[in-house]
Design an enzyme around this catalytic site. Sequence first.
Site, PDB file in Angstrom:
ATOM      1  CG  ASP A 111      -2.114  -1.101   1.142  1.00 55.56           C
ATOM      2  OD1 ASP A 111      -2.711  -1.345   0.016  1.00 55.56           O
ATOM      3  OD2 ASP A 111      -2.457  -1.492   2.158  1.00 55.56           O
ATOM      4  CG  ASP A 126      -6.647  -1.374  -1.771  1.00 53.81           C
ATOM      5  OD1 ASP A 126      -6.919  -2.684  -1.888  1.00 53.81           O
ATOM      6  OD2 ASP A 126      -5.533  -1.099  -0.971  1.00 53.81           O
TER       7      ASP A 126
END
Length: 155
Positions: A111, A126
Amino acid sequence: MLFYVICGAVLLADQAAKWAVRTHMHLGETVPGIGPYLHFTYYENAGAAFSLFQGYGRYFAIIAAIFVAAVLIYRRKGKLKGRLLDAASGFMVGGAIGNGIDRALYGRVTDFLVFGGGGGILNLADLAINLGWLLGLMYLVRAEYRERRLYRSRW
Protein backbone atom coordinates in the site's frame (compact mmCIF):
# COMPACT_ATOMS: atom_id res chain seq x y z
CA MET A 1 -14.12 -6.60 -24.53
CA LEU A 2 -14.43 -3.60 -22.17
CA PHE A 3 -14.21 -5.96 -19.18
CA TYR A 4 -10.87 -7.39 -20.34
CA VAL A 5 -9.37 -4.02 -21.28
CA ILE A 6 -10.21 -2.49 -17.89
CA CYS A 7 -9.15 -5.60 -15.99
CA GLY A 8 -5.80 -5.70 -17.80
CA ALA A 9 -5.16 -1.97 -17.46
CA VAL A 10 -5.91 -2.06 -13.71
CA LEU A 11 -3.69 -5.10 -13.21
CA LEU A 12 -0.76 -3.64 -15.14
CA ALA A 13 -0.99 -0.19 -13.52
CA ASP A 14 -1.34 -1.69 -10.05
CA GLN A 15 1.58 -4.08 -10.37
CA ALA A 16 3.81 -1.43 -11.99
CA ALA A 17 3.05 1.07 -9.21
CA LYS A 18 3.67 -1.50 -6.49
CA TRP A 19 6.93 -2.55 -8.14
CA ALA A 20 8.04 1.11 -8.29
CA VAL A 21 7.22 1.62 -4.61
CA ARG A 22 8.99 -1.57 -3.51
CA THR A 23 12.02 -0.72 -5.69
CA HIS A 24 12.42 3.01 -4.97
CA MET A 25 11.10 3.49 -1.42
CA HIS A 26 12.01 2.10 1.97
CA LEU A 27 9.34 0.51 4.15
CA GLY A 28 7.71 3.30 6.18
CA GLU A 29 9.14 6.08 4.00
CA THR A 30 6.84 8.98 3.13
CA VAL A 31 7.16 11.07 -0.02
CA PRO A 32 5.16 14.28 -0.55
CA GLY A 33 2.58 14.21 -3.29
CA ILE A 34 -0.01 16.78 -4.27
CA GLY A 35 -0.19 19.31 -1.44
CA PRO A 36 -2.19 18.15 1.57
CA TYR A 37 -4.43 15.98 -0.60
CA LEU A 38 -2.12 13.07 -1.40
CA HIS A 39 1.18 11.69 -0.24
CA PHE A 40 2.92 8.36 -0.63
CA THR A 41 3.88 6.12 2.29
CA TYR A 42 5.25 2.63 1.73
CA TYR A 43 3.34 0.16 3.90
CA GLU A 44 3.00 -3.63 3.78
CA ASN A 45 -0.43 -4.89 4.85
CA ALA A 46 -0.48 -8.55 5.85
CA GLY A 47 -4.22 -8.44 6.51
CA ALA A 48 -7.38 -7.11 4.93
CA ALA A 49 -8.87 -3.65 4.57
CA PHE A 50 -8.09 -1.27 7.45
CA SER A 51 -5.27 -3.69 8.45
CA LEU A 52 -7.77 -6.12 9.95
CA PHE A 53 -6.85 -9.80 10.33
CA GLN A 54 -3.07 -9.24 10.20
CA GLY A 55 -1.13 -12.35 9.29
CA TYR A 56 -3.91 -13.92 7.23
CA GLY A 57 -2.95 -12.30 3.91
CA ARG A 58 -2.52 -15.56 2.01
CA TYR A 59 -6.08 -16.61 2.87
CA PHE A 60 -7.37 -13.45 1.22
CA ALA A 61 -5.59 -14.55 -1.98
CA ILE A 62 -7.90 -17.60 -1.96
CA ILE A 63 -10.94 -15.37 -1.44
CA ALA A 64 -9.79 -13.17 -4.35
CA ALA A 65 -9.44 -16.24 -6.59
CA ILE A 66 -12.94 -17.41 -5.67
CA PHE A 67 -14.34 -13.92 -6.37
CA VAL A 68 -12.62 -13.75 -9.77
CA ALA A 69 -13.88 -17.25 -10.67
CA ALA A 70 -17.43 -16.32 -9.65
CA VAL A 71 -17.39 -13.17 -11.79
CA LEU A 72 -16.05 -15.10 -14.77
CA ILE A 73 -18.72 -17.78 -14.35
CA TYR A 74 -21.49 -15.17 -14.12
CA ARG A 75 -20.11 -13.41 -17.21
CA ARG A 76 -20.00 -16.69 -19.13
CA LYS A 77 -23.60 -17.43 -18.18
CA GLY A 78 -24.61 -13.98 -19.42
CA LYS A 79 -25.70 -12.72 -16.00
CA LEU A 80 -23.43 -9.65 -16.15
CA LYS A 81 -24.42 -7.71 -19.26
CA GLY A 82 -23.99 -4.12 -20.34
CA ARG A 83 -21.18 -1.61 -20.45
CA LEU A 84 -21.68 -0.42 -16.87
CA LEU A 85 -21.48 -3.94 -15.44
CA ASP A 86 -18.56 -4.74 -17.76
CA ALA A 87 -16.69 -1.73 -16.39
CA ALA A 88 -17.68 -2.43 -12.78
CA SER A 89 -16.65 -6.07 -12.91
CA GLY A 90 -13.47 -5.22 -14.85
CA PHE A 91 -12.34 -2.79 -12.14
CA MET A 92 -13.20 -5.22 -9.33
CA VAL A 93 -11.58 -8.25 -10.96
CA GLY A 94 -8.45 -6.31 -11.97
CA GLY A 95 -8.09 -5.03 -8.41
CA ALA A 96 -8.76 -8.43 -6.88
CA ILE A 97 -6.13 -10.06 -9.10
CA GLY A 98 -3.63 -7.27 -8.36
CA ASN A 99 -3.96 -7.65 -4.60
CA GLY A 100 -4.24 -11.44 -4.95
CA ILE A 101 -0.87 -11.58 -6.70
CA ASP A 102 0.75 -9.64 -3.84
CA ARG A 103 -0.84 -11.88 -1.24
CA ALA A 104 0.11 -15.08 -3.05
CA LEU A 105 3.73 -14.03 -3.71
CA TYR A 106 4.54 -11.99 -0.60
CA GLY A 107 1.83 -12.81 1.95
CA ARG A 108 1.03 -9.09 2.12
CA VAL A 109 -0.16 -6.22 -0.06
CA THR A 110 1.93 -3.17 -0.88
CA ASP A 111 0.00 0.00 0.00
CA PHE A 112 1.24 3.53 -0.66
CA LEU A 113 -1.54 6.08 -1.29
CA VAL A 114 -2.61 8.32 1.60
CA PHE A 115 -5.37 10.82 0.80
CA GLY A 116 -6.30 13.94 2.77
CA GLY A 117 -5.66 13.86 6.47
CA GLY A 118 -5.05 10.13 6.53
CA GLY A 119 -7.55 7.60 7.71
CA GLY A 120 -6.22 4.84 5.54
CA ILE A 121 -3.60 3.76 3.08
CA LEU A 122 -4.45 2.24 -0.27
CA ASN A 123 -3.02 1.06 -3.56
CA LEU A 124 -4.32 1.25 -7.14
CA ALA A 125 -6.04 -2.13 -6.83
CA ASP A 126 -8.00 -0.88 -3.81
CA LEU A 127 -9.06 2.23 -5.73
CA ALA A 128 -10.16 0.08 -8.67
CA ILE A 129 -12.20 -2.20 -6.41
CA ASN A 130 -13.90 0.81 -4.83
CA LEU A 131 -14.63 2.30 -8.25
CA GLY A 132 -16.04 -1.06 -9.36
CA TRP A 133 -18.40 -1.15 -6.38
CA LEU A 134 -19.46 2.43 -7.09
CA LEU A 135 -20.22 1.59 -10.74
CA GLY A 136 -22.12 -1.50 -9.61
CA LEU A 137 -24.18 0.62 -7.25
CA MET A 138 -24.86 3.07 -10.08
CA TYR A 139 -26.09 0.16 -12.19
CA LEU A 140 -28.48 -0.94 -9.43
CA VAL A 141 -29.82 2.59 -8.93
CA ARG A 142 -30.30 3.03 -12.68
CA ALA A 143 -32.03 -0.36 -12.97
CA GLU A 144 -34.37 0.51 -10.10
CA TYR A 145 -35.17 3.89 -11.66
CA ARG A 146 -35.95 2.26 -15.01
CA GLU A 147 -38.11 -0.38 -13.34
CA ARG A 148 -40.12 2.23 -11.45
CA ARG A 149 -40.53 4.33 -14.58
CA LEU A 150 -41.73 1.29 -16.52
CA TYR A 151 -44.12 0.38 -13.70
CA ARG A 152 -45.57 3.91 -13.63
CA SER A 153 -46.05 3.99 -17.40
CA ARG A 154 -48.25 0.88 -17.18
CA TRP A 155 -50.79 2.72 -15.00
